[in-house]
Design a protein around this motif. Structure first.
Motif, PDB file in Angstrom:
ATOM      1  N   ASP A  81      13.443  -3.817  -1.313  1.00  0.00           N
ATOM      2  CA  ASP A  81      14.838  -3.604  -1.702  1.00  0.00           C
ATOM      3  C   ASP A  81      15.151  -2.144  -1.986  1.00  0.00           C
ATOM      4  N   THR A  82      14.178  -1.404  -2.530  1.00  0.00           N
ATOM      5  CA  THR A  82      14.430  -0.002  -2.884  1.00  0.00           C
ATOM      6  C   THR A  82      14.063   0.959  -1.769  1.00  0.00           C
ATOM      7  N   GLY A  83      13.445   0.470  -0.698  1.00  0.00           N
ATOM      8  CA  GLY A  83      13.087   1.343   0.419  1.00  0.00           C
ATOM      9  C   GLY A  83      11.832   2.136   0.150  1.00  0.00           C
ATOM     10  N   GLY A  84      10.945   1.603  -0.660  1.00  0.00           N
ATOM     11  CA  GLY A  84       9.699   2.287  -0.989  1.00  0.00           C
ATOM     12  C   GLY A  84       8.713   2.279   0.165  1.00  0.00           C
ATOM     13  N   ALA A  85       7.564   2.853  -0.087  1.00  0.00           N
ATOM     14  CA  ALA A  85       6.544   2.991   0.945  1.00  0.00           C
ATOM     15  C   ALA A  85       5.857   1.652   1.233  1.00  0.00           C
ATOM     16  N   ASN A  86       5.794   1.283   2.493  1.00  0.00           N
ATOM     17  CA  ASN A  86       5.095   0.104   3.010  1.00  0.00           C
ATOM     18  C   ASN A  86       5.368  -1.164   2.198  1.00  0.00           C
ATOM     19  N   PRO A  87       6.516  -1.767   2.402  1.00  0.00           N
ATOM     20  CA  PRO A  87       6.873  -2.956   1.615  1.00  0.00           C
ATOM     21  C   PRO A  87       6.114  -4.219   1.984  1.00  0.00           C
ATOM     22  N   VAL A  88       5.278  -4.170   3.050  1.00  0.00           N
ATOM     23  CA  VAL A  88       4.549  -5.356   3.482  1.00  0.00           C
ATOM     24  C   VAL A  88       3.142  -5.399   2.867  1.00  0.00           C
ATOM     25  N   ALA A  89       2.771  -4.397   2.118  1.00  0.00           N
ATOM     26  CA  ALA A  89       1.419  -4.324   1.564  1.00  0.00           C
ATOM     27  C   ALA A  89       1.151  -5.477   0.593  1.00  0.00           C
ATOM     28  N   GLY A  90       2.155  -5.901  -0.153  1.00  0.00           N
ATOM     29  CA  GLY A  90       1.986  -7.010  -1.090  1.00  0.00           C
ATOM     30  C   GLY A  90       1.632  -8.301  -0.386  1.00  0.00           C
ATOM     31  N   GLN A  91       2.284  -8.570   0.738  1.00  0.00           N
ATOM     32  CA  GLN A  91       1.972  -9.779   1.492  1.00  0.00           C
ATOM     33  C   GLN A  91       0.555  -9.723   2.076  1.00  0.00           C
ATOM     34  N   VAL A  92       0.138  -8.540   2.529  1.00  0.00           N
ATOM     35  CA  VAL A  92      -1.200  -8.394   3.098  1.00  0.00           C
ATOM     36  C   VAL A  92      -2.252  -8.639   2.024  1.00  0.00           C
ATOM     37  N   PHE A  93      -2.068  -8.057   0.841  1.00  0.00           N
ATOM     38  CA  PHE A  93      -3.012  -8.283  -0.255  1.00  0.00           C
ATOM     39  C   PHE A  93      -3.026  -9.751  -0.677  1.00  0.00           C
ATOM     40  N   THR A  94      -1.869 -10.381  -0.670  1.00  0.00           N
ATOM     41  CA  THR A  94      -1.796 -11.788  -1.064  1.00  0.00           C
ATOM     42  C   THR A  94      -2.557 -12.676  -0.087  1.00  0.00           C
ATOM     43  N   VAL A  95      -2.418 -12.432   1.196  1.00  0.00           N
ATOM     44  CA  VAL A  95      -3.165 -13.219   2.187  1.00  0.00           C
ATOM     45  C   VAL A  95      -4.663 -12.995   2.002  1.00  0.00           C
ATOM     46  N   PHE A  96      -5.063 -11.748   1.731  1.00  0.00           N
ATOM     47  CA  PHE A  96      -6.471 -11.460   1.493  1.00  0.00           C
ATOM     48  C   PHE A  96      -6.985 -12.203   0.262  1.00  0.00           C
ATOM     49  N   ILE A  97      -6.202 -12.236  -0.812  1.00  0.00           N
ATOM     50  CA  ILE A  97      -6.605 -12.944  -2.031  1.00  0.00           C
ATOM     51  C   ILE A  97      -6.697 -14.448  -1.776  1.00  0.00           C
ATOM     52  N   ILE A  98      -5.781 -15.000  -0.991  1.00  0.00           N
ATOM     53  CA  ILE A  98      -5.838 -16.429  -0.675  1.00  0.00           C
ATOM     54  C   ILE A  98      -7.110 -16.760   0.104  1.00  0.00           C
ATOM     55  N   VAL A  99      -7.492 -15.897   1.032  1.00  0.00           N
ATOM     56  CA  VAL A  99      -8.734 -16.114   1.794  1.00  0.00           C
ATOM     57  C   VAL A  99      -9.944 -16.041   0.868  1.00  0.00           C
ATOM     58  N   VAL A 100      -9.970 -15.063  -0.028  1.00  0.00           N
ATOM     59  CA  VAL A 100     -11.080 -14.934  -0.974  1.00  0.00           C
ATOM     60  C   VAL A 100     -11.127 -16.141  -1.913  1.00  0.00           C
ATOM     61  N   ALA A 101      -9.957 -16.615  -2.353  1.00  0.00           N
ATOM     62  CA  ALA A 101      -9.908 -17.783  -3.247  1.00  0.00           C
ATOM     63  C   ALA A 101     -10.409 -19.036  -2.540  1.00  0.00           C
ATOM     64  N   ALA A 102     -10.085 -19.185  -1.263  1.00  0.00           N
ATOM     65  CA  ALA A 102     -10.578 -20.349  -0.519  1.00  0.00           C
ATOM     66  C   ALA A 102     -12.093 -20.290  -0.369  1.00  0.00           C
TER      67      ALA A 102
END
Length: 132
Positions: A81-102
């Protein structure tokens, strides 16, 4: 403990009292997600520290990981929303955490089954297999 939940509920619903119901639903504030994530994290840490059942401890660890996921997604949305740097990084980290949790759940439950077959208990206090 009741006072904390009451004050949190009042904070989360303060927009409805001001008459901004539709605005709060369309664009929830970052602080609301952070409070929910903090509550999930606190419940998870309390579960890890107070419970003796290893299955409940694993579920509490999952709560901690989900609190981190919620914070990553909330900050990613805020950066988008604010136009910050790389707004997709949160989704990438979340997918990585879901894989680690599984993977953690699969390996952890395998260890729990092996311990139960050897010791016939899932209580953490009674598992002393690694002691000398």
């Amino acid at each position: 403990m009741n006072g904390m939940f009451a004050s949190t509920t009042i904070f989360l619903l303060q927009d409805t009292a001001a008459g901004r119901i539709s605005e709060g639903i369309q664009h929830p504030y970052l602080s609301k997600f952070l409070i929910i994530g903090a509550l999930l994290f606190i419940i998870g840490v309390a579960g890890v520290l107070t419970r003796r059942n290893i299955i409940v401890i694993f579920m509490s660890i999952e709560l901690i990981l989900n609190a981190a996921n919620l914070n990553f997604i909330a900050f990613s949305r805020y950066l988008q929303d604010t136009g910050g740097a790389n707004p997709v990084a949160g989704q990438v980290f979340t997918v990585f955490i879901i894989v680690v949790a599984a993977a953690e759940a699969a390996i952890g439950l395998g260890i729990v089954i092996a311990l139960y077959r050897n010791r016939e208990t899932i209580w953490v206090d009674e598992i002393d297999l690694m002691k000398w």
